[in-house]
Design an enzyme around this catalytic site. Structure first.
Site, PDB file in Angstrom:
ATOM      1  N   GLU A  66      -0.960   0.962  -7.063  1.00 28.35           N
ATOM      2  CA  GLU A  66       0.255   1.314  -6.375  1.00 28.35           C
ATOM      3  C   GLU A  66       0.155   2.748  -7.184  1.00 28.35           C
ATOM      4  O   GLU A  66       0.876   3.942  -7.058  1.00 28.35           O
ATOM      5  CB  GLU A  66       1.227   0.325  -8.060  1.00 28.35           C
ATOM      6  N   GLY A 123       0.933  -5.702  -4.384  1.00 27.72           N
ATOM      7  CA  GLY A 123       1.328  -6.836  -4.063  1.00 27.72           C
ATOM      8  C   GLY A 123       0.898  -8.229  -3.947  1.00 27.72           C
ATOM      9  O   GLY A 123       1.077  -9.312  -4.230  1.00 27.72           O
ATOM     10  N   ALA A 175       2.363  -4.782  -0.754  1.00 29.71           N
ATOM     11  CA  ALA A 175       4.031  -4.131  -0.621  1.00 29.71           C
ATOM     12  C   ALA A 175       3.607  -3.906   1.079  1.00 29.71           C
ATOM     13  O   ALA A 175       2.682  -2.605   0.990  1.00 29.71           O
ATOM     14  CB  ALA A 175       4.899  -3.950  -0.577  1.00 29.71           C
ATOM     15  N   GLU A 193      -0.894  -9.356  -6.854  1.00 28.44           N
ATOM     16  CA  GLU A 193      -0.345 -10.097  -7.572  1.00 28.44           C
ATOM     17  C   GLU A 193      -0.182 -11.155  -6.731  1.00 28.44           C
ATOM     18  O   GLU A 193       0.556 -12.295  -7.376  1.00 28.44           O
ATOM     19  CB  GLU A 193       1.040  -9.291  -7.330  1.00 28.44           C
TER      20      GLU A 193
HETATM   21  N1  3HC Z   1       1.946  -0.843   4.228  1.00 32.35           N
HETATM   22  C1  3HC Z   1       2.253  -0.440   5.593  1.00 32.35           C
HETATM   23  N2  3HC Z   1       1.121  -0.285   5.868  1.00 32.35           N
HETATM   24  C2  3HC Z   1      -0.126  -0.130   6.028  1.00 32.35           C
HETATM   25  C3  3HC Z   1      -0.334   0.057   4.002  1.00 32.35           C
HETATM   26  C4  3HC Z   1       0.892  -1.434   3.703  1.00 32.35           C
HETATM   27  N3  3HC Z   1       1.119  -1.601   1.919  1.00 32.35           N
HETATM   28  N4  3HC Z   1      -1.740  -0.608   3.990  1.00 32.35           N
HETATM   29  C5  3HC Z   1      -2.325  -0.053   5.132  1.00 32.35           C
HETATM   30  N5  3HC Z   1      -1.468   0.724   6.203  1.00 32.35           N
HETATM   31  C6  3HC Z   1      -1.451   1.342   7.058  1.00 32.35           C
HETATM   32  C7  3HC Z   1      -2.286   1.862   7.129  1.00 32.35           C
HETATM   33  O1  3HC Z   1      -0.985   3.422   7.166  1.00 32.35           O
HETATM   34  C8  3HC Z   1      -2.201   2.436   8.706  1.00 32.35           C
HETATM   35  O2  3HC Z   1      -1.143   2.792   9.884  1.00 32.35           O
HETATM   36  P1  3HC Z   1      -1.668   2.974  10.751  1.00 32.35           P
HETATM   37  O3  3HC Z   1      -3.363   2.758  11.392  1.00 32.35           O
HETATM   38  O4  3HC Z   1      -0.735   3.767  11.985  1.00 32.35           O
HETATM   39  O5  3HC Z   1      -2.219   4.801  10.703  1.00 32.35           O
HETATM   40  C9  3HC Z   1      -2.817   0.752   8.733  1.00 32.35           C
HETATM   41  O6  3HC Z   1      -2.470   0.232   8.095  1.00 32.35           O
HETATM   42  C10 3HC Z   1      -4.377   0.815   8.882  1.00 32.35           C
HETATM   43  O7  3HC Z   1      -4.321   1.401   7.378  1.00 32.35           O
HETATM   44  P2  3HC Z   1      -6.375   1.893   7.026  1.00 32.35           P
HETATM   45  O8  3HC Z   1      -6.247   2.991   7.826  1.00 32.35           O
HETATM   46  O9  3HC Z   1      -5.672   2.692   5.316  1.00 32.35           O
HETATM   47  O10 3HC Z   1      -7.581   0.896   7.060  1.00 32.35           O
HETATM   48  P3  3HC Z   1      -8.524   0.860   6.196  1.00 32.35           P
HETATM   49  O11 3HC Z   1      -8.994  -0.464   6.234  1.00 32.35           O
HETATM   50  O12 3HC Z   1      -9.356   2.229   6.014  1.00 32.35           O
HETATM   51  O13 3HC Z   1      -7.948   0.840   4.641  1.00 32.35           O
HETATM   52  C11 3HC Z   1      -6.801  -0.722   3.274  1.00 32.35           C
HETATM   53  C12 3HC Z   1      -7.443  -0.560   4.531  1.00 32.35           C
HETATM   54  C13 3HC Z   1      -7.617  -0.579   2.012  1.00 32.35           C
HETATM   55  C14 3HC Z   1      -5.768  -1.775   2.773  1.00 32.35           C
HETATM   56  C15 3HC Z   1      -5.929   0.693   3.261  1.00 32.35           C
HETATM   57  O14 3HC Z   1      -5.069   0.624   4.036  1.00 32.35           O
HETATM   58  C16 3HC Z   1      -5.248   1.011   2.062  1.00 32.35           C
HETATM   59  O15 3HC Z   1      -5.479   0.672   0.239  1.00 32.35           O
HETATM   60  N6  3HC Z   1      -3.388   0.401   1.698  1.00 32.35           N
HETATM   61  C17 3HC Z   1      -2.878   0.462   0.497  1.00 32.35           C
HETATM   62  C18 3HC Z   1      -2.981  -0.573  -0.298  1.00 32.35           C
HETATM   63  C19 3HC Z   1      -1.884  -0.220  -1.533  1.00 32.35           C
HETATM   64  O16 3HC Z   1      -1.435   0.660  -1.914  1.00 32.35           O
HETATM   65  N7  3HC Z   1      -1.339  -0.960  -1.563  1.00 32.35           N
HETATM   66  C20 3HC Z   1      -0.100  -1.161  -2.553  1.00 32.35           C
HETATM   67  C21 3HC Z   1       1.795  -1.025  -2.100  1.00 32.35           C
HETATM   68  S1  3HC Z   1       2.018  -0.714  -3.290  1.00 32.35           S
HETATM   69  C22 3HC Z   1       3.236  -2.809  -3.797  1.00 32.35           C
HETATM   70  O17 3HC Z   1       2.280  -3.830  -2.923  1.00 32.35           O
HETATM   71  C23 3HC Z   1       4.100  -3.010  -4.565  1.00 32.35           C
HETATM   72  C24 3HC Z   1       3.815  -4.223  -5.501  1.00 32.35           C
HETATM   73  O18 3HC Z   1       3.713  -3.725  -7.024  1.00 32.35           O
HETATM   74  C25 3HC Z   1       5.283  -4.221  -6.061  1.00 32.35           C
END
Ligand code: 3HC
Ligand code: NAI
Length: 718
Positions: free
Chosen positions: A123, A100, A61, A103
């Protein structure tokens, strides 16, 4: 958004497009719904592939949308649309399928992953639970124990592990999109009855009750007050007790509770804070995007004690050639053995090649002559460090970056020993240096932006989160620790025991209370520093024993050191241990007697101190120093301080960091309590509210991302 194309005539390919990680924003969700309808309506299309642009399937997400009103089609019906499709849908997973994103893939009928892809439901690390069917589909697909483990830890699984668990159907070393297209063609027209995970039966096994009981016990133990891991277990539990549709309702209810919680806000703030610190800036205007790091191929470490060993391991694992120096033959040999062992264990744990041959050991400092970067890690002794910096300045090739791992000494004083002070910076690692993620990169008034950029980049290469901080006593982390520790000592003087103070801090979420940490690090470390500062006055009595420089001082730590109680290493400190080096802290009746006797000697009457006062005095004194640090321009923003405290000092991540916490409590409330305690203890400087917190509170306590606007830029020569 999502881009649609047709490949090989009969495969509809949907490509998610939202750089950098193709997060499921409103536009992407809308794009998926629209293109799915199109693929389903085109008679030529027999199967569908969903993939992500630029080699990344989907990062989940879009976290940036969480604060705003929900727009666009919701995730759950979108995934149901895919799963219910009568044409096979194959997920082509490259890069990441997280949250997501996974998922979405679980809603597809098949999953093909690239061998380097990582999959997971992280998450929980954002204070949430998988809220788009992850808690109901994953246990149905791979069983309860494996699903519980992945969901409650949020860890990423490799493609190989995902294949073994049954999350993906195939792994390829080549293009996952090509493989998925081929696969999609091969399954076109086949029945999908057995491919819709939501229709799988509820997981059953005679030991499920025991599995959930164990999981709940484990998360409660390790969560330190975080609610998301516990809620994740509850959501997975619904997958075994309820039919799928009811389970989804339960997932939604639990997700909503978490979504609006303070902990989720704190963890999401922290997620962005950790990324924001890499975009550093200094008061003089030097910045990450305008300062180019120098290339570093060869590094050197001087002093192979506790820290130098860990630093050498980190450098070697980052692929650098390392020269490691100890002047005494015996110490050098001991260090070599220790470092080899550390490298071996680490290689085994991380499944990476052994980096032992990267390190060359030497007894002479001359051996560092051709290094691009030197890190000094000898004893915390200014005179010794000065001599070493003078030597290095004469020995090293022009342009070598000279760094010190000092815990708090003046970087500029060391820089002034060299011919090129602009090339001197602090690289303050945390013990154990090859494990701890935090690196404070300290710039002095004369450090060049290029030197700072090089050290920041070096930290990143070593897998650390580097935070740029200004030069002052203790930098950010240790400077804030001082008033916190001071309050803990004062609480003992006034009637508390170490156990009571530690319990309050551990209940707040710290991994260890302040006195247990002090026993672990060694009481002698601070004692040596206080002695060097002229604060330790043995045998002093009367009022002067508890006053230094006009401010209240507690000599309790000094008195314990005089008794040889240095903490775990001597088996006695604020607690007792079964032997020197023992780790299990037990209350010590001797210490309680000692405190009583101390209070009687100084005319202090013990009182019962409540939980709230203990917590407020320790935390608010620390937070107040944090505001002073912001005001002084030592940290560029509150995010820098929060990342330092979470990664280096055990501050509970689900509370965001001390500055975020202050905002959550309310700056006017923190100010009011500081004013109250300062009135009661006017001789404690650390409790006098700093002008920045006053200014912010007087401006209706703006949100944390606006605090920088209220900080007057101090001048710097950098
Ligand atoms: N939403 C919005 N922005 C995101 C994002 C996301 N899910 N994931 C990463 N970004 C952004 C970061 O903030 C960063 O932005 P910036 O350049 O402005 O600082 C950019 O993308 C690059 O991210 P990283 O610097 O972390 O890049 P890496 O290559 O080191 O890592 C990654 C990539 C492994 C995907 C890492 O960013 C990460 O762990 N992201 C979060 C993943 C996550 O937690 N997803 C679950 C979201 S909640 C969800 O899905 C709810 C659902 O169940 C309903
Ligand atoms: P340590 O006492 O374990 O190791 C210091 C090492 O330096 C010893 O092995 C000693 O033989 C060696 N040494 C002394 N003089 C030398 C010389 N002239 N040339 C080469 N080697 C020499 O100390 P530790 O704990 O590793 O600390 C080192 C530095 O790191 C200090 O400045 C300390 O403040 C800082 N630091 C320590 C942390 C900790 O938790 N121990 C955390 C962060 C920083």
């Amino acid at each position: 958004m999502a881009f649609y194309s047709r490949v090989s005539g009969s495969v509809g390919v949907i490509t998610l497009q939202n750089p950098p990680v193709n997060a499921l924003s409103a536009a992407v969700r809308q794009g998926i719904v629209d293109t799915m309808h199109r693929a389903l309506s085109e008679p030529e299309v027999k199967s569908v592939v969903i993939c992500g642009q630029n080699g990344k399937f989907c990062g989940g997400a879009d976290i940036r949308e969480f604060g705003a009103n929900m727009r666009g089609p919701p995730l759950v019906p979108m995934i149901h649309l895919i799963e219910a499709a009568e044409k096979p849908v194959v997920a082509a997973i490259e890069g990441v399928a997280l949250g997501g994103g996974l998922e979405l893939a679980l809603g597809c009928h098949y999953r093909i992953a690239h061998s380097k892809a990582r999959l997971g439901l992280p998450e929980v690390t954002l204070g949430l639970l998988p809220g788009a069917g992850g808690t109901q589909r994953l246990p149905r697909l791979i069983g309860v124990p494996a699903a519980l483990e992945l969901i409650t830890t949020g860890r990423h699984a490799t493609a190989a592990e995902a294949l073994q668990l049954g999350i993906v159907d195939e792994v390829t070393d080549h293009s996952a999109v090509d493989a998925a297209v081929k696969f999609a063609q091969s399954v076109a027209g086949k029945s999908l009855d057995a491919r819709r995970i939501s229709t799988y039966p509820r997981p059953r096994s005679p030991d499920l009750a025991e599995i959930f009981e164990k999981a709940m016990k484990e998360v409660r133990r390790s969560a330190r007050g975080a609610i998301a891991p516990v809620t994740c277990v509850q959501a997975v539990h619904a997958s075994v007790t309820l039919p799928y549709a009811k389970g989804m309702e339960r997932e939604r209810e639990l997700f909503s509770t978490l979504f609006t919680s303070g902990q989720a806000h704190a963890l999401q703030y922290y997620f962005f804070a950790q990324r924001a610190v890499s975009r550093w800036s200094t008061p003089s205007g030097a910045r990450w995007d305008t300062s180019k790091p120098r290339p570093v191929h060869k590094a050197a470490v001087i002093g192979l004690g506790t820290m130098g060993r860990g630093i050498s391991v980190s450098l070697a694992q980052a692929g650098l050639s390392v020269v490691a120096v100890e002047t005494q033959e015996k110490q050098l040999l001991e260090a070599k053995q220790a470092v080899s062992g550390m490298l071996e264990r680490s290689a085994k744990r991380r499944g990476v090649p052994l980096a032992d041959d990267k390190i060359k050991y030497n007894c002479s400092v001359q051996a560092v002559a051709d290094a691009d970067l030197v890190i000094e890690a000898v004893f915390e002794d200014m005179a010794l460090k000065k001599t070493i910096f003078q030597q290095l300045s004469g020995i090293c090739k022009p342009g070598t970056l000279l760094c010190t791992n000092t815990s708090g000494l003046d970087i500029d004083e060391l820089a002034s020993q060299t011919q090129s002070p602009e090339l001197v910076v602090g690289m303050h690692f945390f013990a154990p240096a090859h494990v701890m993620k935090l690196l404070e990169v300290v710039y002095g008034p004369r450090s060049s932006p290029e030197a700072l950029a090089t050290a920041m980049e070096m930290g990143k290469k070593m897998g650390k989160v580097s935070v740029a901080v200004g030069n002052c006593r203790g930098f950010v982390g240790n400077r804030m620790l001082k008033p916190y520790l001071e309050q803990a000592f004062f609480l003992l003087e006034e009637g508390a025991t170490p156990e009571q103070v530690d319990q309050v801090l551990e209940e707040f979420g710290f991994a260890m209370g302040v006195f247990k940490v002090s026993d672990l690090s060694g009481l002698d470390v601070g004692w040596k520093v206080r002695k060097a500062d002229g604060l330790v006055v043995p045998g002093s009595t009367g009022k002067s024993a508890r006053i230094r420089g006009g401010s209240r001082y507690s000599p309790l730590g000094d008195l314990l050191c005089e008794q040889g109680r240095f903490g775990q290493k001597t088996g006695r400190g604020w607690y007792q241990y079964d032997k020197p080096g023992g780790r299990v802290a037990k209350p010590d009746p001797w210490l309680h007697g000692f405190l009583e006797e101390y209070r009687a000697r100084h005319g202090l009457v013990a009182r019962r101190i409540d939980h709230q006062e203990m917590l407020e005095r320790c935390l608010y004194a620390l937070i107040n120093e944090g505001f002073q640090i912001l005001q002084d321009g030592i940290a560029a923003g509150p995010e820098d301080i929060d990342v330092i405290y979470v990664l280096g000092y055990g501050w509970p991540r689900h509370r965001g960091g001390p500055m975020f916490y202050a905002g959550l409590v309310g700056l006017d409330k923190v100010l009011e309590r500081l004013e109250h305690y300062h009135q009661v203890y006017p001789d404690v400087l650390g409790l006098k509210p700093c002008s920045l917190i006053r200014k912010l509170a007087a401006s209706s306590s703006p949100p944390i991302h606006r605090w920088r606007e209220f900080i007057q830029k101090p001048r710097s020569q950098l």
